[in-house]
Design a protein around this motif. Structure first.
Motif, short mmCIF file in Angstrom:
data_model
loop_
_atom_site.label_atom_id
_atom_site.label_comp_id
_atom_site.label_asym_id
_atom_site.label_seq_id
_atom_site.Cartn_x
_atom_site.Cartn_y
_atom_site.Cartn_z
N HIS A 105 62.38 98.16 60.24
CA HIS A 105 61.80 99.50 60.22
C HIS A 105 60.38 99.51 60.79
N ASP A 108 60.92 98.61 64.67
CA ASP A 108 61.72 99.68 65.26
C ASP A 108 62.40 99.22 66.57
N VAL A 459 62.57 104.28 53.49
CA VAL A 459 62.22 103.05 54.22
C VAL A 459 61.45 102.09 53.33
N CYS A 531 68.04 102.86 53.47
CA CYS A 531 67.16 101.90 54.15
C CYS A 531 67.99 100.85 54.89
N THR A 534 70.20 102.51 57.87
CA THR A 534 69.34 102.95 58.97
C THR A 534 68.83 101.75 59.77
N ALA A 535 68.62 100.63 59.09
CA ALA A 535 68.28 99.40 59.81
C ALA A 535 69.44 98.97 60.72
N LYS A 538 69.36 101.16 63.78
CA LYS A 538 68.32 100.80 64.73
C LYS A 538 68.69 99.56 65.54
#
Length: 555
Positions: A105, A108, A459, A531, A534-535, A538
């Motif tokens: 995070h 990014d 996050v 969290c 979403t990682a 990415k």
């Protein structure tokens, strides 16, 4: 995690040496791998067996000594075990994996970047199709390999330039001009014996018709000697413009388009022939000029100027590659079709004869693509000029599917490309399988927002809620991404990224089928899992970007 454990192992070995337990300070390299069986831990090393010879001790005794002297100041190790002849298996605490999510995070779109190249300049030349016809699917695979390799090397810290070499000189250009000239005469109603050696595709007739409409009948009523080159220049310019447009549609652009003819116009080819003659590396025999490539490992010497005074392609290739290094590149990489493998020794010889290290020049050989439709081969006839163009494939299946599927296998292996499969919206379609992960996670975020869930700040949420084996397995998969990128860069093998993404997608699908992410009655767990996923999103996005493939938010 690997780097942390390596440092701990080397520090333990140094401590044991300082205490006089190990007789030698030579510890060798420490390799850590994830065991196939989870019962053997998260990471395992055979360093004790590698050290046995220098330490003059049994591997199990070395392993025990290393384990006794490990200084786990951060408390990442849950336990260790010594297995078999001396393997050390490490079981890592769940909490030790949580910082991986913070790193993703925080970094990014830079997560996975490394400094392998340390700013060294590298040039990748690829596609470089003769401007005598449209790009076909084989060029597409070479384009995907070259472009993705360039992206990966740039991400690994190299200063990368992408180049297209326009083969706009020599016999094939003469043949192109003759082909257009004869088709033009046919359009004027003349009976023409069209040779098999000319280009057969319908695009030649189209080019002749366009030239006739633009300039009138005069050029086609002229003698061939006067008409061929104007026809060739027109056709080559139009075909090159078409190839540029097709490549842009395919997501491939170049920093430089380099003309072969410019090497002749500038006198560089002639000057280099004199240069190598003065060095005694080009000599005359039987009325031709030969390059002493056999002095540099080639099977035999090669002709650079024929008996009729015409230069060979090898002559301009020598000058072209010499020019690349004179432009300051530390390494030069060419992407060729596999049928050119026999050309590599003479080019490495030429590079070395030019004063450079032969290892500064590399070639990636790309094997053929077998086009299928519903599992059956697509019929094509090269002789009749019938083939499926890259533009046809991109139009039918889309840029993303084409690029991804071209990269699903190592470029040195033939590839079956099923057009119907590439259009399916099922898990059998590899690009859909991976892109769907990104889209699914976006939909989860939209659902959380629509339901008014208080998930702001996920996050930096409390990750101790991630306590199932599946939670941690997904984090471990994310932790492997930087290594996948560095390995792909060091080996120049973009399919390693494709394989990693498919493995990560499989891990996510397994996870999502077993665990709810949005838990209305447990906000702490919801935030932690947001969290985590979403990682994943990415990393999927980052990997797809290296392949030149988009990351849709909905599908």
């Amino acid at each position: 995690m690997k780097n942390v454990l390596k440092e701990m192992i080397l520090a333990a070995a140094t401590t044991a040496y300082d205490k006089g337990i190990f007789p030698s300070p030579d510890f060798g390299d420490v390799d850590l791998e994830a065991p196939k069986a989870g019962s053997h831990g998260d990471l395992s090393t055979n360093v004790a067996m590698q050290m046995a010879k220098t330490q003059r001790m049994s591997p199990r005794k070395i392993a025990a000594t290393l384990v006794d002297h490990l200084n786990d100041i951060n408390g990442i190790i849950d336990r260790t075990e010594i297995a078999g002849p001396g393997f050390i298996n490490f079981f890592i605490r769940y909490s030790a994996w949580y910082p991986v999510l913070a790193a993703i995070h925080e970094q990014d779109d830079q997560y996975g970047r490394c400094d392998l190249g340390k700013g060294r300049r590298i040039q990748i030349e690829f596609v470089s199709s003769n401007p005598t016809g449209p790009l076909h699917v084989g060029h597409g695979r070479g384009g995907a390999v070259g472009d993705s390799t360039a992206n990966i090397l740039s991400f690994c810290g190299y200063d990368v330039q992408k180049e297209y070499y326009i083969n706009d000189s020599g016999r094939q250009i003469q043949t192109l001009g003759m082909s257009v000239y004869l088709r033009g005469k046919e359009l004027l109603g003349e009976q023409v014996d069209f040779p098999d050696t000319c280009y057969q595709g319908e695009y030649i007739r189209d080019l002749a018709g366009e030239l006739l409409e633009r300039d009138g009948r005069e050029i086609f009523e002229s003698e061939a000697a006067a008409a061929i080159m104007p026809c060739a220049r027109y056709a080559a310019k139009k075909i090159t413009a078409g190839m540029r447009a097709d490549l842009v549609d395919f997501g491939v652009t170049f920093d430089q388009w380099f003309s072969e003819q410019s090497l002749y116009d500038s006198g560089k080819v002639e000057a280099d022939i004199r240069f190598f003659q003065e060095k005694g590396l080009i000599y005359e025999k039987e009325g031709a000029l030969w390059f002493k490539t056999s002095d540099y490992g080639d099977a035999k010497d090669r002709v650079v100027v024929r008996q009729n005074g015409q230069t060979t392609y090898f002559a301009s290739d020598i000058t072209y590659h010499k020019d690349k290094f004179e432009r300051g590149f530390n390494k030069v990489v060419d992407v060729w079709g596999a049928d050119h493998h026999g050309y590599i020794p003479r080019m490495k010889a030429a590079v070395e004869a030019s004063g450079y290290n032969r290892d500064q020049f590399d070639v990636l050989l790309v094997q053929l693509v077998n086009l299928l439709r519903a599992g059956q081969p697509v019929a094509m006839s090269t002789r009749a000029g019938e083939f499926v163009t890259l533009a046809d494939v991109v139009k039918e299946v889309g840029r993303d599917a084409a690029r991804f599927i071209f990269l699903t296998r190592h470029y040195d292996s033939p590839l079956d490309f099923d057009l119907d499969l590439a259009k399916q919206k099922t898990n059998d379609n590899p690009v859909y399988y991976v892109q769907y992960v990104h889209a699914r996670i976006s939909s989860i975020h939209r659902k959380a927002a629509a339901e008014g869930m208080d998930v702001d700040g996920f996050v930096t949420s409390d990750l101790s809620a991630l306590e199932t084996p599946e939670d941690v397995a997904l984090i471990k998969a994310l932790a492997r991404y930087p290594e996948a990128v560095e390995t792909a860069g060091a080996s120049m093998q973009p399919h390693r990224i494709t394989y990693y993404l498919m493995t990560l997608a499989a891990a996510f699908h397994t996870y999502y089928n077993r665990h709810r992410v949005l838990c209305e009655d447990d906000l702490r767990l919801t935030r932690a899992r947001l969290c985590l996923i979403t990682a994943v999103q990415k990393v999927i996005r980052n990997g797809l970007a290296l392949l030149g493939v988009s990351s849709p938010d909905s599908m």
